[in-house]
Scaffold this active site. Structure first.
Site, PDB file in Angstrom:
ATOM      1  N   GLY A  50     -12.782 -15.487 -35.386  1.00 55.03           N
ATOM      2  CA  GLY A  50     -13.869 -16.355 -35.859  1.00 55.03           C
ATOM      3  C   GLY A  50     -14.459 -17.182 -34.732  1.00 55.03           C
ATOM      4  N   ARG A  81     -15.472 -21.647 -30.858  1.00 55.26           N
ATOM      5  CA  ARG A  81     -16.136 -22.637 -29.996  1.00 55.26           C
ATOM      6  C   ARG A  81     -17.638 -22.382 -29.996  1.00 55.26           C
ATOM      7  NH1 ARG A  81     -15.744 -19.586 -24.361  1.00 55.26           N
ATOM      8  NH2 ARG A  81     -15.293 -17.630 -25.354  1.00 55.26           N
ATOM      9  N   LYS A 106     -22.915 -22.521 -28.159  1.00 55.23           N
ATOM     10  CA  LYS A 106     -21.613 -22.093 -27.650  1.00 55.23           C
ATOM     11  C   LYS A 106     -21.001 -23.244 -26.858  1.00 55.23           C
ATOM     12  CE  LYS A 106     -19.542 -18.174 -25.241  1.00 55.23           C
ATOM     13  NZ  LYS A 106     -19.822 -16.862 -24.636  1.00 55.23           N
ATOM     14  N   GLY A 145     -12.602 -25.742 -28.357  1.00 57.40           N
ATOM     15  CA  GLY A 145     -13.946 -25.564 -28.898  1.00 57.40           C
ATOM     16  C   GLY A 145     -15.057 -25.798 -27.884  1.00 57.40           C
ATOM     17  N   ARG A 202     -20.393  -8.603 -35.780  1.00 54.85           N
ATOM     18  CA  ARG A 202     -19.647  -7.782 -34.822  1.00 54.85           C
ATOM     19  C   ARG A 202     -18.844  -6.729 -35.565  1.00 54.85           C
ATOM     20  NH1 ARG A 202     -18.339 -12.461 -31.237  1.00 54.85           N
ATOM     21  NH2 ARG A 202     -19.738 -14.047 -31.998  1.00 54.85           N
ATOM     22  N   ASP A 210     -14.340  -7.700 -31.296  1.00 54.25           N
ATOM     23  CA  ASP A 210     -15.055  -8.923 -31.683  1.00 54.25           C
ATOM     24  C   ASP A 210     -16.210  -9.211 -30.731  1.00 54.25           C
ATOM     25  OD1 ASP A 210     -12.632  -9.347 -30.030  1.00 54.25           O
ATOM     26  OD2 ASP A 210     -13.388 -11.388 -29.856  1.00 54.25           O
ATOM     27  N   ASN A 211     -16.273  -8.480 -29.631  1.00 51.39           N
ATOM     28  CA  ASN A 211     -17.391  -8.649 -28.705  1.00 51.39           C
ATOM     29  C   ASN A 211     -18.313  -7.440 -28.746  1.00 51.39           C
ATOM     30  OD1 ASN A 211     -16.395 -11.120 -27.886  1.00 51.39           O
ATOM     31  ND2 ASN A 211     -15.234 -10.250 -26.176  1.00 51.39           N
TER      32      ASN A 211
HETATM   33  P1  AMP Z   1     -13.886 -14.493 -26.370  1.00 54.97           P
HETATM   34  O1  AMP Z   1     -12.827 -14.187 -25.380  1.00 54.97           O
HETATM   35  O2  AMP Z   1     -14.920 -15.445 -25.852  1.00 54.97           O
HETATM   36  O3  AMP Z   1     -14.500 -13.304 -26.975  1.00 54.97           O
HETATM   37  O4  AMP Z   1     -13.159 -15.310 -27.544  1.00 54.97           O
HETATM   38  C1  AMP Z   1     -12.152 -14.761 -28.340  1.00 54.97           C
HETATM   39  C2  AMP Z   1     -11.785 -15.725 -29.435  1.00 54.97           C
HETATM   40  O5  AMP Z   1     -11.228 -16.926 -28.888  1.00 54.97           O
HETATM   41  C3  AMP Z   1     -12.917 -16.176 -30.318  1.00 54.97           C
HETATM   42  O6  AMP Z   1     -12.432 -16.340 -31.616  1.00 54.97           O
HETATM   43  C4  AMP Z   1     -13.321 -17.487 -29.715  1.00 54.97           C
HETATM   44  O7  AMP Z   1     -13.981 -18.312 -30.638  1.00 54.97           O
HETATM   45  C5  AMP Z   1     -11.962 -18.056 -29.319  1.00 54.97           C
HETATM   46  N1  AMP Z   1     -12.072 -19.019 -28.230  1.00 54.97           N
HETATM   47  C6  AMP Z   1     -12.313 -18.764 -26.928  1.00 54.97           C
HETATM   48  N2  AMP Z   1     -12.359 -19.899 -26.197  1.00 54.97           N
HETATM   49  C7  AMP Z   1     -12.137 -20.925 -27.059  1.00 54.97           C
HETATM   50  C8  AMP Z   1     -12.045 -22.345 -26.927  1.00 54.97           C
HETATM   51  N3  AMP Z   1     -12.224 -22.957 -25.752  1.00 54.97           N
HETATM   52  N4  AMP Z   1     -11.796 -23.057 -28.045  1.00 54.97           N
HETATM   53  C9  AMP Z   1     -11.638 -22.459 -29.226  1.00 54.97           C
HETATM   54  N5  AMP Z   1     -11.700 -21.133 -29.421  1.00 54.97           N
HETATM   55  C10 AMP Z   1     -11.947 -20.362 -28.357  1.00 54.97           C
HETATM   56 MG    MG Z   2     -16.187 -13.260 -28.089  1.00 59.96          MG
END
Ligand code: AMP
Ligand code: MG
Length: 496
Positions: free
Chosen positions: A92, A95, A115, A128, A185, A254-255
């Site tokens: 989900g 952040r 973001k 976040g 996604r 998820d990406n």
């Molecule tokens: P990502 O690696 O950016 O695709 O993120 C993977 C997951 O980790 C997603 O659910 C993001 O919302 C969560 N996430 C990444 N960085 C943070 C953060 N600094 N705080 C909270 N959730 C994060």
């Molecule tokens: Mg992501």
């Protein structure tokens, strides 16, 4: 705290009208002292938003999450995902917060996400927040992608927050206002499939078809057509990454956007010297997301997507699996056609024949063996197509140019069959072979200047120049250059 911007943003929030289990309502968390870094004026106008309103104090407060603009309905979207092959049933928006949607001047519905806007119910252990460096990188690279003609999320604006975020060290915080044709996604479908919530899968499929693939919505086989359409867009997208030497770095499900846009510019990087097994991401130890593995991983992700649709693809499970398999089996051909068409254009080949595949493959091999710069090789080849006097310039790009000679002859013989004048072939090649790309060392230098000394000039310059990646012109000579040995960036980090 509804503060109207003047003029207000014409929000129309369709995802927030879906069933409650699709998202969580959550407002951004205010920050200490927001300051505008940049507004993307062209994109703002395309969205029907006045860029001056965005740059006004009320606009900046909205971009920082300190004010909720009138008509905004902030939500964090629920999704799941396979990360490096391992499934997590709940990820989900941890952040990022979807503040609303607008229908742009072309009639396309677009999401506006913040973001780095603070914690949400999906934040798990995270804060976040986003650090300034990754926000600038995403701004630069996503906007460069748009200019290169590659489907991508966009950067509408960036602000600093005045707060610090703690990573390995304290770093200045920032927020990116990201625009996407949607944030749905593969992982969004997986979220509901993992819960065996077939009603939700169907609702999400109907919503996504209406939003992204309206041309198939009234067909008798719409869910099967949907799968085919997503496969086609994903195949075409990955081919476009390959033409410019892009390595996404975190092709987790998820990406992987259902609309076929590039999303999530984390440890992404462009190759300088060509080698198919190039990896930059520090967390990709096994090379799962290496350059040449990207088409294979996209296929893997699409199989995960097909699995989520099985309950709505047929009357029986056997029928559904057969229908899914047939469509998945079409992916390699979709990708191969896209990639060879694109590479043929990059080599100046107009009427591609089966024989050209070897010519394409051999150029890649020659570049790899010769240690040549990917972007400069294709661009210089465009000059060589106009006048063999430029061959010397091409040879100079190769650590070992002997590997090139035989190939050059074959390529010239091939171009000789083309009725177009060499000048016109070269012009067509220059329109697909960029002269500048966001090279890692230049992106790093722009980030370092901003984070280290508050100097945003190199960032602005990169964004401005990368808006015209195909036009050679005075003043960009330094941006064309590959890194000097001491400037080479060998690893990239998520850093978010
Ligand atoms: P990502 O690696 O950016 O695709 O993120 C993977 C997951 O980790 C997603 O659910 C993001 O919302 C969560 N996430 C990444 N960085 C943070 C953060 N600094 N705080 C909270 N959730 C994060
Ligand atoms: Mg992501």
């Amino acid at each position: 705290m509804d503060t109207p911007l003047t003029p207000p943003i014409p929000f129309d929030n369709s995802y927030a009208r879906l069933p409650e289990r699709f998202f969580s309502c959550v407002n951004p968390t205010p920050v200490a002292a927001p300051q505008l870094i940049r507004v993307n004026e062209t994109l703002a106008r395309e969205l029907g938003i006045d860029p001056n309103a965005l740059a006004s104090p009320d606009g900046v407060a909205m971009l920082a999450g300190n004010r909720i603009a009138e008509g905004s309905h902030p939500i964090a979207m629920a999704y799941a995902g396979h990360q490096f092959g391992n499934f997590t049933p709940q990820l989900g928006d941890g952040r990022a917060i979807l503040i609303g949607e607008v229908v742009d001047t072309h009639g396309i519905r677009r999401d506006i996400h913040l973001k780095g806007a603070g914690r949400t119910p999906y934040s798990r252990m995270g804060d976040g927040r986003a650090a300034l460096g990754p926000v600038l990188r995403e701004y630069i690279v996503s906007e460069a992608f748009a200019a290169l003609g590659i489907p991508t999320t966009r950067a509408l604006a960036a602000v600093t927050t005045g707060d610090w975020v703690l990573r390995e060290e304290p770093l200045p915080g920032a927020i990116l206002a990201r625009v996407a044709s949607s944030h749905i996604r593969v992982g969004t479908f997986q979220f509901f499939a993992a819960r065996k919530d077939t009603d939700a899968v169907r609702t999400l499929a109907d919503y996504t078809i209406a939003r992204h693939y309206p041309e198939i919505k009234d067909g008798p086989d719409k869910y099967r057509d949907f799968l085919s359409a997503v496969i086609a867009r994903q195949g075409e997208l990955i081919a476009k990454w390959m033409y410019v030497g892009f390595i996404h770095g975190v092709m987790n499900t998820d990406n992987c956007s259902i609309a076929g846009e590039t999303i999530d510019f984390g440890p992404c990087a462009f190759m300088d010297t060509y080698h198919p097994s190039t990896v930059f991401s520090s967390i990709d130890q096994g090379g799962r997301y290496a350059f040449s593995n990207q088409p294979v991983i996209a296929n893997w992700n699409l199989v995960r997507f097909a699995e989520t649709l099985l309950p709505i693809l047929g009357e029986t499970q056997e029928e559904a699996i057969a229908a899914a398999q047939e469509r998945i089996d079409a992916y390699p051909a979709v990708f191969q056609t896209a990639i060879t068409d694109g590479y043929a254009a990059k080599l100046g080949i107009d009427n591609k024949t089966a024989d050209d595949t070897a010519l394409i493959q051999d150029f890649l091999t020659v570049m790899a063996n010769g240690g040549a710069d990917y972007t400069l090789s294709f661009r210089t080849l465009s000059d060589a197509a106009e006048d063999p006097a430029h061959d010397e310039k091409l040879r100079a790009l190769f650590a070992d140019a002997t590997v090139l000679e035989d190939w050059l002859q074959r390529w010239r013989q091939r171009l000789a069959q083309d009725p177009r004048a060499p000048r016109n072939i070269a012009a067509a090649m220059r329109a697909v072979n960029p002269v500048i790309i966001p090279r890692n060392h230049q992106v790093e230098a722009a980030i370092k200047a901003a984070v280290g000394s508050g100097d945003f000039a190199p960032f602005h310059r990169l964004v401005d120049e990368l808006a015209k990646p195909f036009d050679d012109r005075p003043g960009i000579d330094d941006l064309k250059l590959p890194p000097k040995p001491d400037e080479i960036v060998r690893a990239t980090f998520c850093g978010t």
